[in-house]
Every structure is written in structure tokens, then in C-alpha cells.
Design an enzyme around this catalytic site. Structure first.
Site, PDB file in Angstrom:
ATOM      1  N   ASP A   1      -4.641   4.531 -15.143  1.00  0.00           N
ATOM      2  CA  ASP A   1      -5.327   5.782 -14.792  1.00  0.00           C
ATOM      3  C   ASP A   1      -4.274   6.792 -14.327  1.00  0.00           C
ATOM      4  OD1 ASP A   1      -4.668   5.172 -12.154  1.00  0.00           O
ATOM      5  OD2 ASP A   1      -6.663   4.425 -11.649  1.00  0.00           O
TER       6      ASP A   1
ATOM      7  N   HIS B   1       4.832 -11.179   3.670  1.00  0.00           N
ATOM      8  CA  HIS B   1       3.814 -10.932   2.649  1.00  0.00           C
ATOM      9  C   HIS B   1       3.000  -9.716   3.059  1.00  0.00           C
ATOM     10  CE1 HIS B   1       1.884 -13.476   5.708  1.00  0.00           C
ATOM     11  NE2 HIS B   1       0.811 -12.758   5.458  1.00  0.00           N
TER      12      HIS B   1
ATOM     13  N   ASP C   1      -1.005  -8.444   3.466  1.00  0.00           N
ATOM     14  CA  ASP C   1      -2.386  -8.894   3.497  1.00  0.00           C
ATOM     15  C   ASP C   1      -3.275  -7.768   2.994  1.00  0.00           C
ATOM     16  OD1 ASP C   1      -2.372 -11.628   4.672  1.00  0.00           O
ATOM     17  OD2 ASP C   1      -1.331 -10.588   6.298  1.00  0.00           O
TER      18      ASP C   1
ATOM     19  N   LYS D   1      -5.110  -0.855 -12.792  1.00  0.00           N
ATOM     20  CA  LYS D   1      -5.609  -0.459 -14.110  1.00  0.00           C
ATOM     21  C   LYS D   1      -4.953   0.866 -14.507  1.00  0.00           C
ATOM     22  CE  LYS D   1      -9.892  -2.953 -14.308  1.00  0.00           C
ATOM     23  NZ  LYS D   1      -9.440  -3.659 -15.524  1.00  0.00           N
TER      24      LYS D   1
ATOM     25  N   HIS E   1       3.098  -8.229   6.778  1.00  0.00           N
ATOM     26  CA  HIS E   1       3.098  -9.283   7.794  1.00  0.00           C
ATOM     27  C   HIS E   1       4.377 -10.116   7.689  1.00  0.00           C
ATOM     28  CE1 HIS E   1       0.642 -12.867   9.653  1.00  0.00           C
ATOM     29  NE2 HIS E   1       1.661 -12.497  10.384  1.00  0.00           N
TER      30      HIS E   1
HETATM   31 MN    MN Z   1      -0.886 -12.579   6.862  1.00  0.00          MN
END
Ligand code: MN
Length: 251
Positions: A172, A41, A43, A170, A35
Site C-alpha cells: 500500500d 525482541h 512485543d 501488505k 524489550h
Molecule cells: Mn517481551
């Protein structure tokens, strides 16, 4: 009431975003949207309890377990938001271009590992983990795969709003050391870049380098992270922008 905040923040006669409808059927999809708003950023949204539980991740998700990605929880979004790609017009909440960066399904994991491995968990366990602030889940997306934790930060940092979580991969088979989110750029729905989405939408503002009108960030630790991200973004996006302009001029 669910989705009340989502509804309150938006003018649906102006924005192409979906209306605040609560879903009754239970699904387990997830979406990551890139976004290009006031601050770029990602989302991160998980379908849960008839809505998309949502976090804004400034640096984007990572497949490197060494990365702890700040994720600020934001208002729940309607499930139909999961394939929203386009431009939110100026003067609207979240104005800017949205790309569907990744989609897929997720499953809750057991709160504790069994013999070092997390097992599939239940819906009730997921709800309890979310409420507790330590949600463990497995993603099966096009870009993101494997086990993750979303952990609420309880520290009393100056400037904390109390909505800060950390998104952590994590260990894996899917982990990637030194994961670079920008190396996996592009819409998984349309293969378009943010610039292409903005251009296709007929936005007149796509060529103007949007002024970095940043609200003042109270927390120094957050401001620092955002500043680094901004610099990286500027370095990378300028050449890309030039090439798009050239292509357009040739036509
Ligand atoms: Mn956003």
C-alpha cells in the site's frame, strides 16, 4: 479465565507491570514495545476482546512487504500494559527494560480484498480471522501505518512450538522498501533510548554488558535468526553504550 497465564507468570509485589485486569470496554489500540530481555525482541500487541493479544517479534516489525517477520504468540496481556515503559527487575519473568516503541489504533480489515483493496471489517470478522490464524488489519500508529497480516504457521518445522506466526506488511502507500527498524528507534512516549530508560529507572545493572545467557534454541532456523540479530545488535549498541558512559562521567 482470561489473563490467567499472565497472572501465573508474574510476582506483582516485585514487578512494576500492571495487574491482570480484564477490560469491559472495547478499544482498538495497539502497542509495540521494544524489550531488552534475555533476547532483545519487540512485543506486538493488539487490543481485542478486553485484553492485548500479544506476539514477540525477534527482528521487530517491518514496513517492507518482502519481510516476513517471525512473531511468536505469547500470553494475553492486560490492556493497561499498552503504555508500560520501564524496567522489570531481575529474577522476574521478562526481566529487562521495556520501551514503548510505537502506539496507535488499529482496525480489522475484510477477510478478502474487494477490487484489490481491503475494506474495513467487523469485530466478528477479526475474531474469526484470529481463530483461523490469518488476521488482517490496518495500523495507524506513529511509526507503523497501513495494512498488515498476521498469519499462523501451520508447517511442521522441527522444534516448532505451534505458536509461530508471521507478521507481514501488505502492499500500500505506506510500504518502505528495505525498512530498517533501528532507524526508527526511541520511545514514542518519552523519546528515550533503552539505555536511557534503564538508567532513569536507577538500575544498577545498566553499565554491565548483560552476559548473553541464552537458553539453547532447539530450532536451527530460529537460532540462526537470533544469532544474526545478536551480532547486529552488539555492533550497534557498543558505541552507543560508550557515549552514555562518557556523558555520565562528566557530571
Ligand atoms: Mn517481551
Amino acid at each position: 479465565m482470561p489473563l490467567e497465564e499472565y497472572k501465573r507468570k508474574r510476582k506483582f509485589e516485585q514487578t512494576p507491570e500492571p495487574p491482570p485486569k480484564l477490560e469491559s470496554k472495547k478499544g482498538h489500540r495497539f502497542v509495540v514495545q521494544k524489550h531488552d530481555a534475555t533476547r532483545l525482541h519487540y512485543d506486538f500487541r493488539l487490543e481485542m476482546e478486553g485484553v492485548l493479544k500479544s506476539w514477540a517479534v525477534p527482528k521487530g516489525p517491518s514496513l517492507d512487504p518482502a519481510d516476513k517477520r517471525l512473531a511468536m504468540q505469547v500470553e494475553d496481556h492486560p490492556v493497561s500494559y499498552f503504555d508500560f515503559e520501564g524496567t522489570i527487575p531481575e529474577d522476574n519473568y521478562g526481566a529487562g527494560t521495556v520501551m514503548v516503541w510505537d502506539v496507535g489504533t488499529w482496525q480489522p480489515l475484510s477477510p478478502e480484498p474487494v477490487d484489490g483493496k481491503y475494506l474495513p471489517g467487523t469485530e466478528a470478522e477479526a475474531a474469526a480471522m484470529l481463530a483461523k490464524g490469518d488476521l488482517k488489519f490496518r495500523l495507524d500508529g506513529k511509526k507503523l501505518k497501513g495494512d498488515f497480516a498476521m498469519i499462523k504457521m501451520h508447517g511442521r518445522r522441527p522444534g516448532s512450538k505451534g505458536n509461530e506466526w508471521l507478521l507481514i506488511k501488505k502492499h500500500d502507500d505506506h510500504e518502505i522498501e528495505g525498512y530498517d527498524v533501528d532507524a526508527f528507534d526511541g520511545s514514542v512516549l518519552t523519546k528515550r533510548s533503552l539505555d536511557q530508560i534503564a538508567t532513569d529507572a536507577g538500575s544498577s545493572e545498566w553499565t554491565s554488558s548483560r552476559p548473553a545467557s541464552r537458553g539453547r534454541l532447539k530450532a536451527a532456523w530460529l537460532a540462526d535468526a537470533v544469532a544474526k540479530l545478536d551480532k547486529k545488535r552488539l555492533d550497534e549498541r557498543n558505541p552507543a553504550k560508550k557515549s552514555v558512559v562518557k556523558k555520565k562521567l562528566k557530571k
